[in-house]
Design an enzyme around this catalytic site. Structure first.
Site, short mmCIF file in Angstrom:
data_model
loop_
_atom_site.label_atom_id
_atom_site.label_comp_id
_atom_site.label_asym_id
_atom_site.label_seq_id
_atom_site.Cartn_x
_atom_site.Cartn_y
_atom_site.Cartn_z
N ARG A 12 0.82 -1.21 0.00
CA ARG A 12 0.00 0.00 0.00
C ARG A 12 0.86 1.25 0.00
NH1 ARG A 12 -5.45 -0.66 1.43
NH2 ARG A 12 -5.61 1.58 1.10
N GLY A 31 -2.89 1.70 9.30
CA GLY A 31 -2.04 0.52 9.48
C GLY A 31 -0.63 0.90 9.89
N TYR A 91 -3.59 -10.39 -2.79
CA TYR A 91 -3.72 -9.69 -1.50
C TYR A 91 -4.62 -10.45 -0.53
CZ TYR A 91 -4.59 -5.99 1.87
OH TYR A 91 -4.70 -5.28 3.04
N LYS A 383 3.63 1.26 22.05
CA LYS A 383 4.65 2.32 22.11
C LYS A 383 3.99 3.70 22.08
CE LYS A 383 8.49 -0.31 20.22
NZ LYS A 383 9.59 -0.35 19.25
N ASP A 502 46.56 -19.84 -3.38
CA ASP A 502 47.35 -18.80 -2.74
C ASP A 502 46.49 -18.00 -1.79
OD1 ASP A 502 49.19 -16.87 -2.14
OD2 ASP A 502 48.71 -15.66 -3.93
N ASP A 504 46.33 -14.59 0.33
CA ASP A 504 46.85 -13.28 0.72
C ASP A 504 48.27 -12.99 0.24
OD1 ASP A 504 45.94 -11.00 1.77
OD2 ASP A 504 46.48 -11.43 3.85
C1 GDG Z 1 1.89 -4.29 11.28
C2 GDG Z 1 2.31 -5.47 12.18
C3 GDG Z 1 3.92 -3.97 13.33
C4 GDG Z 1 -4.99 1.98 15.22
N1 GDG Z 1 -6.27 2.31 15.32
C5 GDG Z 1 -6.42 3.48 14.68
C6 GDG Z 1 -5.17 3.86 14.20
N2 GDG Z 1 -4.31 2.92 14.54
C7 GDG Z 1 -2.88 2.96 14.23
C8 GDG Z 1 -2.06 2.86 15.48
C9 GDG Z 1 -0.77 2.25 14.93
C10 GDG Z 1 -1.24 1.42 13.75
O1 GDG Z 1 -2.54 1.85 13.41
C11 GDG Z 1 -1.31 -0.07 14.09
O2 GDG Z 1 -0.02 -0.58 14.19
P1 GDG Z 1 0.32 -1.95 14.92
O3 GDG Z 1 1.79 -2.09 14.97
O4 GDG Z 1 -0.28 -1.94 16.26
O5 GDG Z 1 -0.36 -3.10 14.07
P2 GDG Z 1 -0.52 -3.54 12.49
O6 GDG Z 1 -1.45 -2.65 11.78
O7 GDG Z 1 -0.92 -4.97 12.54
O8 GDG Z 1 0.94 -3.40 11.86
C12 GDG Z 1 2.78 -4.96 13.52
C13 GDG Z 1 3.57 -2.91 12.31
O9 GDG Z 1 3.09 -3.48 11.10
C14 GDG Z 1 4.77 -2.01 11.98
O10 GDG Z 1 5.85 -2.75 11.53
O11 GDG Z 1 4.17 -3.34 14.57
O12 GDG Z 1 3.22 -6.04 14.32
O13 GDG Z 1 1.23 -6.39 12.34
O14 GDG Z 1 0.09 3.24 14.47
O15 GDG Z 1 -1.94 4.12 16.06
N3 GDG Z 1 -4.96 4.99 13.52
C15 GDG Z 1 -6.04 5.77 13.29
N4 GDG Z 1 -7.30 5.44 13.70
C16 GDG Z 1 -7.52 4.31 14.39
O16 GDG Z 1 -8.68 4.03 14.77
N5 GDG Z 1 -5.86 6.94 12.63
#
Ligand code: GDG
Length: 530
Positions: A12, A31, A91, A383, A502, A504
């Site tokens: 994406r 995501g 996908y 985090k 050989d 070196d």
């Molecule tokens: C994949 C991996 C890895 C959530 N709800 C809303 C919203 N979010 C945002 C959060 C966060 C993101 O979405 C979710 O990130 P995660 O890491 O928790 O999970 P995945 O989407 O499964 O991500 C995961 C990640 O990639 C990065 O490498 O950590 O393990 O599965 O940023 O804040 N954002 C908005 N509205 C929501 O309702 N705007």
């Protein structure tokens, strides 16, 4: 020296295109990956992001496609157009119905379908063509995630000297799980087309290396695999967050307004936040079951706590996700019916993608974040919750199956399969003193503010550049294919053969003193050997 160009390639784009009443709409994608890379991408000047804009090409006419190309181009993006059928196989099918469940250890959810893999290969080829269009010898390519695991090799086959990095955002499972995949060999070979393969935590890198050894019989030395004249390095790069964005979010007027609303709504009760994409890997159903049990066992806590569930719609084309939604919604209505009163609803539920100000307000207000994934590559929500809590108490209950747990030892750590442990964690979280909460948060913040998403990207890119230099240096030492051909030809034609191995420069000590710079043996040496 010419500045290097940088290509980011992912399924994406950070911008999604939709069509409403025949009009194209452009909005930020949701995501983990999109959130993580969006700012990193916007900061570079010679960067291009290649990916799917989120809309099927069957729904677009040629002038709409041109408009999408133009608009995205202004944002440093290039769209890959995919048909409904391609999306279905590549996908929804291979990526989300085969790889995703398998890599998250949901073996029984995995669909093995030959057509899915064919679709996956086809789309990886489409991405390859687009990447090649924008690549020259000054380009570094950074490919992201499980949708594009064949792409590194596809590019390498055409451009043997390309600089390619790959980062996997989900866990890499142990060999015993990975070996179940019918196309395991192609997937590993695909990944080995990269110079650098990155994972969130070292365990995933270790699983990858062990699969390479056991399936392809290729050994590694300290994470480096040598294939012919090329080296591939596997390493851990735990993704960080945009720390400042979350740390300052409570100051934004829009967030403040949301905070006021939430404080009014939840006055007098403690809030426990559950926030994820609606995905079985996140353990939402078990979390709800544990909360139900908690209410049953602790009548005194009823009317005093609310579980705020935010489930972001995700992959609704896949049957398992639709079923999960039903299960969760049934659980929630059962809990609310069983324990709710006219003034208190135990579970407050939203099935939508909330705007940032609502997300950050929830982080600010929630007394506890209850994150219980059954498997999670990292988990950014954990985090982000901690980063938002500036001088503010809060408790993080985090699954030990999330990559993030290693960096957050002050969280209450639980096994997401253990109901008792989750219930105990909720109880102790509600009782934890404010001072301990704040101390724990501070310690975690110290780490999160250092290793941000920017540091993560810089680190990866730096190591990728190192592999390029290493490769070049190694390439200088290796025989070119012409020299190799010449040697083999002479070897075949000669009647009397002497092979000297050989190391070196042993023979250099015999090199003619009249030509010290020349690496050919002196007459004296030749006569001695003869
Ligand atoms: C994949 C991996 C890895 C959530 N709800 C809303 C919203 N979010 C945002 C959060 C966060 C993101 O979405 C979710 O990130 P995660 O890491 O928790 O999970 P995945 O989407 O499964 O991500 C995961 C990640 O990639 C990065 O490498 O950590 O393990 O599965 O940023 O804040 N954002 C908005 N509205 C929501 O309702 N705007």
């Amino acid at each position: 020296m010419k500045k290097r160009k940088f290509l980011v390639v992912s399924n994406r784009l950070p911008v999604s295109v939709t069509k409403k009443d025949g009009v194209l709409q452009f909005s930020p994608s949701s995501g983990g990956l999109a959130t993580a890379l969006a700012r990193v991408h916007s900061e570079g000047d010679d960067r291009l992001w290649i990916g799917w804009p989120g809309i099927a090409s069957d729904e677009l006419n040629s002038s709409e496609k041109s408009k999408i190309v133009r608009e995205l181009n202004k944002l440093g993006c290039h769209p890959i157009f995919l048909t409904k059928k391609q999306i279905e196989k590549y996908y929804d099918g291979y990526s989300n119905d085969t790889i995703w469940p398998l890599f998250h250890y949901f073996q029984t959810y995995v669909q093995h379908d030959v057509d899915y893999f064919e679709g996956y290969k086809q789309v990886n080829e489409i991405f390859k063509k687009a990447v090649l269009k924008f690549t020259d010898k000054n380009t570094s390519i950074w490919i992201h995630d499980y949708h594009l695991m064949l792409l590194p090799k596809l590019i390498r086959d055409t451009l043997p000297d390309a600089t390619i990095g790959f980062f996997l955002h989900i866990p890499f499972p142990s060999y015993e799980i990975f070996r179940l995949l019918p196309n395991r060999k192609e997937i590993l070979e695909g990944l080995l087309g990269a110079n650098l393969v990155g994972f969130h935590v070292y365990d995933y890198a270790r699983h990858f290396l062990s699969s390479v050894l056991r399936i392809l019989a290729i050994e590694n030395s300290h994470g480096t695999i040598v294939i012919g004249q090329r080296a591939v390095k596997a390493d851990a790069f735990p993704i960080g967050i945009d720390y400042e964005k979350f740390a300052n979010s409570h100051k934004m007027p829009k967030t403040q307004k949301e905070i006021n609303n939430l404080e009014k709504k939840y006055a007098g009760v403690k809030t426990i936040l559950s926030m994820d994409r609606l995905d079985y890997s996140k353990g939402i159903a078990r979390r709800l079951a544990a909360f139900e049990e908690f209410l049953k066992e602790n009548p005194a806590q009823r009317k005093k706590v609310v579980l705020v569930v935010v489930a972001v719609p995700s992959r609704m084309q896949v049957a398992t996700y639709r079923k999960l939604r039903l299960t969760i919604e049934e659980q929630i209505s059962r809990i609310n019916k069983k324990y709710g009163t006219s003034k208190w609803t135990p579970v407050s539920y939203q099935f939508k993608n909330l705007p940032f100000e609502q997300v950050s307000a929830l982080f600010w207000v929630a007394d506890i974040a209850l994150l219980t994934p059954l498997r999670d590559g990292m988990n950014l929500v954990a985090k982000e919750y901690i980063a938002t809590k500036q001088d503010r108490p809060g408790v993080l209950i985090l699954s030990e199956m999330a990559g993030a747990v290693d960096e957050m030892p002050e969280a209450i750590r639980i096994n997401p399969n253990d109901n008792r442990e989750i219930i105990k964690a909720i109880k102790s979280g509600l009782e934890l003193s404010e001072i301990t909460q704040k101390t724990n948060i501070k310690l975690m913040q110290q780490r999160l503010s250092k290793y941000t998403v920017h540091r993560w990207a810089e680190d990866f890119i730096e190591q990728l550049e190192e592999t390029r230099h290493w490769q070049k240096h190694r390439g200088d030492k290796l025989l070119s294919s012409e020299s190799k051909d010449k040697i083999l030809k002479s070897f075949k034609n000669s009647k009397s053969r002497l092979i000297l191995l050989d190391y070196d420069g042993t023979l250099r000590s015999f090199v003619s003193s009249h030509h010290p710079g020349k690496a050919a043996p002196s007459k004296q040496l030749v006569s001695l050997l003869t």
